[in-house]
Scaffold this active site. Structure first.
Site, PDB file in Angstrom:
ATOM      1  N   SER A  97       0.828  -1.212   0.000  1.00  0.00           N
ATOM      2  CA  SER A  97       0.000   0.000   0.000  1.00  0.00           C
ATOM      3  C   SER A  97       0.863   1.263   0.000  1.00  0.00           C
ATOM      4  O   SER A  97       0.475   2.288  -0.566  1.00  0.00           O
ATOM      5  CB  SER A  97      -0.991   0.007   1.166  1.00  0.00           C
ATOM      6  OG  SER A  97      -0.326   0.163   2.394  1.00  0.00           O
ATOM      7  N   ASN A  98       2.038   1.219   0.630  1.00  0.00           N
ATOM      8  CA  ASN A  98       2.931   2.392   0.584  1.00  0.00           C
ATOM      9  C   ASN A  98       3.471   2.599  -0.827  1.00  0.00           C
ATOM     10  O   ASN A  98       3.567   3.728  -1.311  1.00  0.00           O
ATOM     11  CB  ASN A  98       4.068   2.254   1.595  1.00  0.00           C
ATOM     12  CG  ASN A  98       3.631   2.648   2.990  1.00  0.00           C
ATOM     13  OD1 ASN A  98       3.494   3.827   3.301  1.00  0.00           O
ATOM     14  ND2 ASN A  98       3.347   1.656   3.831  1.00  0.00           N
ATOM     15  N   ARG A 152      12.705  -8.031   5.940  1.00  0.00           N
ATOM     16  CA  ARG A 152      14.025  -8.549   6.318  1.00  0.00           C
ATOM     17  C   ARG A 152      14.962  -7.396   6.580  1.00  0.00           C
ATOM     18  O   ARG A 152      14.808  -6.321   6.012  1.00  0.00           O
ATOM     19  CB  ARG A 152      14.617  -9.401   5.199  1.00  0.00           C
ATOM     20  CG  ARG A 152      13.923 -10.718   5.079  1.00  0.00           C
ATOM     21  CD  ARG A 152      14.370 -11.438   3.834  1.00  0.00           C
ATOM     22  NE  ARG A 152      13.376 -12.436   3.514  1.00  0.00           N
ATOM     23  CZ  ARG A 152      13.395 -13.682   3.948  1.00  0.00           C
ATOM     24  NH1 ARG A 152      14.409 -14.104   4.679  1.00  0.00           N
ATOM     25  NH2 ARG A 152      12.434 -14.518   3.653  1.00  0.00           N
ATOM     26  N   HIS A 155       8.444   2.900   9.181  1.00  0.00           N
ATOM     27  CA  HIS A 155       8.183   2.005  10.316  1.00  0.00           C
ATOM     28  C   HIS A 155       6.937   2.506  11.060  1.00  0.00           C
ATOM     29  O   HIS A 155       6.810   3.713  11.303  1.00  0.00           O
ATOM     30  CB  HIS A 155       9.405   1.992  11.254  1.00  0.00           C
ATOM     31  CG  HIS A 155       9.207   1.088  12.416  1.00  0.00           C
ATOM     32  ND1 HIS A 155       9.354  -0.277  12.331  1.00  0.00           N
ATOM     33  CD2 HIS A 155       8.823   1.354  13.696  1.00  0.00           C
ATOM     34  CE1 HIS A 155       9.088  -0.817  13.507  1.00  0.00           C
ATOM     35  NE2 HIS A 155       8.771   0.147  14.358  1.00  0.00           N
ATOM     36  N   ASP A 192      20.234   1.668   8.450  1.00  0.00           N
ATOM     37  CA  ASP A 192      21.623   1.305   8.747  1.00  0.00           C
ATOM     38  C   ASP A 192      21.631  -0.166   9.161  1.00  0.00           C
ATOM     39  O   ASP A 192      20.624  -0.856   9.000  1.00  0.00           O
ATOM     40  CB  ASP A 192      22.223   2.254   9.806  1.00  0.00           C
ATOM     41  CG  ASP A 192      21.518   2.169  11.142  1.00  0.00           C
ATOM     42  OD1 ASP A 192      20.736   1.207  11.355  1.00  0.00           O
ATOM     43  OD2 ASP A 192      21.737   3.059  11.988  1.00  0.00           O
TER      44      ASP A 192
HETATM   45  C1  GRF Z   1       3.753  -0.707   6.963  1.00  0.00           C
HETATM   46  O1  GRF Z   1       2.968  -0.601   8.109  1.00  0.00           O
HETATM   47  C2  GRF Z   1       5.154  -0.246   7.229  1.00  0.00           C
HETATM   48  O2  GRF Z   1       5.248   0.691   8.239  1.00  0.00           O
HETATM   49  C3  GRF Z   1       5.848  -1.511   7.646  1.00  0.00           C
HETATM   50  O3  GRF Z   1       5.247  -2.527   6.897  1.00  0.00           O
HETATM   51  C4  GRF Z   1       3.937  -2.135   6.501  1.00  0.00           C
HETATM   52  C5  GRF Z   1       3.886  -2.263   5.008  1.00  0.00           C
HETATM   53  O4  GRF Z   1       2.617  -2.091   4.490  1.00  0.00           O
HETATM   54  N1  GRF Z   1       7.272  -1.383   7.439  1.00  0.00           N
HETATM   55  P1  GRF Z   1       2.384  -2.041   2.912  1.00  0.00           P
HETATM   56  O5  GRF Z   1       2.935  -3.329   2.308  1.00  0.00           O
HETATM   57  O6  GRF Z   1       3.050  -0.818   2.378  1.00  0.00           O
HETATM   58  O7  GRF Z   1       0.889  -1.998   2.792  1.00  0.00           O
END
Ligand code: GRF
Length: 200
Positions: free
Chosen positions: A15-16, A95, A113, A145
């Site tokens: 989704s991001n 990972r 995060h 990092d």
């Molecule tokens: C998000 O909540 C992000 O903060 C974390 O993993 C999730 C990924 O979600 N690192 P998506 O795959 O972007 O929907």
């Protein structure tokens, strides 16, 4: 100045990645997605990349659970370098990034995060916040990092924890903010050429 070239790494729904692609499409982010890599063959992010017409590929992660096997990481580094990526965007990549990726892209790997780091690093950070009785949490964009969610912070957004929140409702509220701040940070990289070579 040419558009910023992004390499995207994910393991989940993406989704991001979708939010970033929409910012590019709408002209809010001057960038192009040159390669999407996933360590999970059936990951939604790969389906989405095919739908959006971005080059994408599954890379078998090897036998470790929390990091890539060195050969797999080397393969990713070569693919991303060959694709001409300026910046690596971790978008739900589950990972830890190690060598040789860190050296191939020094200060050019960022992650999002789902907590206000340094609080609640690691897995299911929204659930950690609920379990700890926090009244506020949020999300953080940071440089990657060698540590676990320890890199320098680039942006944060606050999200209230509501009394009747479930892990799912809280995560959804955090994700709405993620989709806003991640493209915003990338727009800063796109506008500042120095950041592309790790100088920012
Ligand atoms: C998000 O909540 C992000 O903060 C974390 O993993 C999730 C990924 O979600 N690192 P998506 O795959 O972007 O929907």
């Amino acid at each position: 100045m040419r558009p910023l070239r992004l390499g995207v790494l994910g393991s989940g729904t993406g989704s991001n990645y979708r939010a970033i692609a929409e910012s590019i499409r709408d002209g809010r982010l001057r960038a192009e997605i040159v390669l999407v890599l996933a360590d999970v063959e059936e990951a939604g992010i790969l389906r989405l990349a095919r739908e959006l017409g971005h080059p994408c590929r599954f890379v078998a992660p090897g036998r470790f659970r929390t990091r890539l096997e060195p050969d797999a990481e080397r393969q990713m580094a070569v693919l991303l370098t060959d694709a001409g990526a300026d910046l690596l965007v971790l978008a739900g990549f589950m990972r830890m990034v190690k060598e040789p990726l860190l050296s191939a892209f020094p200060r050019r790997i960022i992650n999002i995060h789902p907590s206000l780091l340094p609080a609640f690093p690691g897995l299911c950070a929204w659930k950690q916040a609920l379990d700890a009785g926090a009244t506020e949490t949020g999300c953080t964009v940071h440089y990657v990092d060698a540590g676990m969610d320890t890199g320098e912070i680039l942006a944060q957004a606050r999200v209230p924890v509501l009394p009747d929140d479930s892990p799912e409702s809280l995560h959804a509220r955090i994700q709405a903010e993620e989709h806003r701040i991640y493209p915003g940070v990338l727009a800063r990289f796109a506008a500042e050429p120095g950041r592309r070579n790790g100088a920012g």
